[in-house]
Design a protein around this motif. Sequence first.
Motif, short mmCIF file in Angstrom:
data_model
loop_
_atom_site.label_atom_id
_atom_site.label_comp_id
_atom_site.label_asym_id
_atom_site.label_seq_id
_atom_site.Cartn_x
_atom_site.Cartn_y
_atom_site.Cartn_z
N GLU A 29 0.53 -1.34 0.09
CA GLU A 29 -0.28 -0.26 -0.24
C GLU A 29 0.84 1.38 -0.03
OE1 GLU A 29 -2.14 -3.19 1.04
OE2 GLU A 29 -0.67 -3.13 2.29
N LEU A 30 2.34 1.51 0.82
CA LEU A 30 2.49 2.52 0.93
C LEU A 30 3.24 3.14 -0.07
CD1 LEU A 30 5.58 3.69 4.16
CD2 LEU A 30 5.79 3.91 1.36
N PRO A 31 3.41 1.99 -1.38
CA PRO A 31 3.98 2.91 -2.55
C PRO A 31 3.00 3.71 -3.23
CG PRO A 31 5.14 1.45 -2.51
CD PRO A 31 4.31 1.11 -1.46
N VAL A 32 1.79 2.95 -3.22
CA VAL A 32 0.28 4.02 -3.98
C VAL A 32 -0.43 4.77 -3.19
CG1 VAL A 32 -1.94 2.94 -4.21
CG2 VAL A 32 -0.42 1.59 -4.64
N ARG A 94 5.46 -0.03 -11.26
CA ARG A 94 4.54 0.50 -10.65
C ARG A 94 5.07 1.21 -9.12
NH1 ARG A 94 1.34 -4.04 -11.94
NH2 ARG A 94 1.38 -4.69 -9.75
N ASN A 95 5.57 0.70 -9.23
CA ASN A 95 6.44 0.74 -7.25
C ASN A 95 8.48 2.15 -7.88
OD1 ASN A 95 4.78 -0.29 -5.85
ND2 ASN A 95 6.42 -1.97 -5.17
N THR A 96 8.56 2.00 -8.71
CA THR A 96 9.57 2.39 -9.06
C THR A 96 8.51 3.68 -9.11
OG1 THR A 96 11.22 0.92 -9.45
CG2 THR A 96 11.25 3.12 -11.06
N THR A 151 16.52 0.36 -8.30
CA THR A 151 15.39 -0.40 -9.41
C THR A 151 15.20 2.32 -10.23
OG1 THR A 151 13.05 0.54 -8.18
CG2 THR A 151 13.87 -1.70 -9.03
N THR A 152 15.30 2.65 -9.05
CA THR A 152 15.51 4.12 -9.77
C THR A 152 16.25 5.13 -9.81
OG1 THR A 152 16.14 5.58 -7.25
CG2 THR A 152 13.52 4.89 -7.84
N ARG A 234 14.48 1.03 -15.97
CA ARG A 234 13.82 -0.37 -16.85
C ARG A 234 15.09 -1.09 -16.79
NH1 ARG A 234 8.49 0.50 -19.21
NH2 ARG A 234 7.86 2.10 -20.26
N LEU A 235 15.95 -1.62 -17.09
CA LEU A 235 17.23 -1.61 -16.71
C LEU A 235 17.05 -2.57 -15.77
CD1 LEU A 235 19.69 -3.82 -18.03
CD2 LEU A 235 20.91 -1.91 -17.82
N ALA A 236 17.73 -1.07 -14.78
CA ALA A 236 17.58 -1.53 -13.52
C ALA A 236 16.47 -2.55 -12.03
CB ALA A 236 17.80 -0.28 -12.18
N THR A 237 15.09 -1.85 -13.30
CA THR A 237 14.26 -2.95 -12.17
C THR A 237 14.30 -4.35 -13.03
OG1 THR A 237 12.65 -1.55 -12.49
CG2 THR A 237 11.49 -3.27 -12.33
#
Length: 286
Positions: A29-32, A94-96, A151-152, A234-237
């Motif tokens: 829930e936290l990222p959303v 999605r989270n990223t 991922t960021t 995208r690559l990092a994710t």
Amino acid sequence: MAVVDYEVDGRIAWVTLNRPEVMNAINDELPVELAAAVARADADPGVHVIALSGRGPAFCAGYDLTYYAEGNGSGEVTQEMPWDPIKDYSFMWRNTQHFMSLWRAMKPVICKVHGAAVAGGSDIALCADLTVMAEEATIGYMPARVWGCPTTAMWVYRLGAERAKRMLFTGDKISGREAADMGLVLEAVPANRLDDRIEELAARMASVPINQLAMQKLVVNQAIEQTGMMQTQRLATIFDGITRHSPEGINFKTRAEAVGWKQAVRERDEGSWDWTSNEELPRRNR
């Protein structure tokens, strides 16, 4: 109960991570809710600045891996084999993007880090426009040792190649003072000055018209984005998912399920376990 609190005081929107019992560890829930709070502030014509912080003893301890790594999660992060990389990528992307709402917001975001901003928590803190830490707070991406890739990718954009490699090749945690000296964050202040410093900076920026703030942010961000930030993320994710489902990643998860997350993390961070053979390293090799 909301896991992200939102309130407005004058021209400043205060966004607060609110899972203090687990050091604001990231759940589904936290990222959303974080992205929703940022969008709310961005849409409010009375808000000029967004101030982000965490309630309790730390800013954010990363993903709630007692839940995810010990095998109690939904399976989207730690799937059984055969691994579905697209399911994994979709969840983490999605989270990223929720974290990157801080970067994309029209209005400046200032982040206050106390206690720790580690693993996924460092992803959140480093997506802000300005990050100020308590001198003794810590920041780092320890999963770079096994079971993660940020991922960021904000480490390289804030530090440059060599210093980013220094942090990600070791997975070390550093203090707020070291982070400021390295250029990872804007500045570090004594813990008893942290709240005042955030309020001073936020109030100073809040006296500037929104259109001026937005144009300055867009220009600076465009210079970074022009380098191919989204492609890098995208690559990092993708790599983040691979690290969790490589032979060593699977061994780490198996170890966490057998002995508990805290012990597996201790072995990872001390360098006392060989994740290839999944056995303890001889002391001379540590």
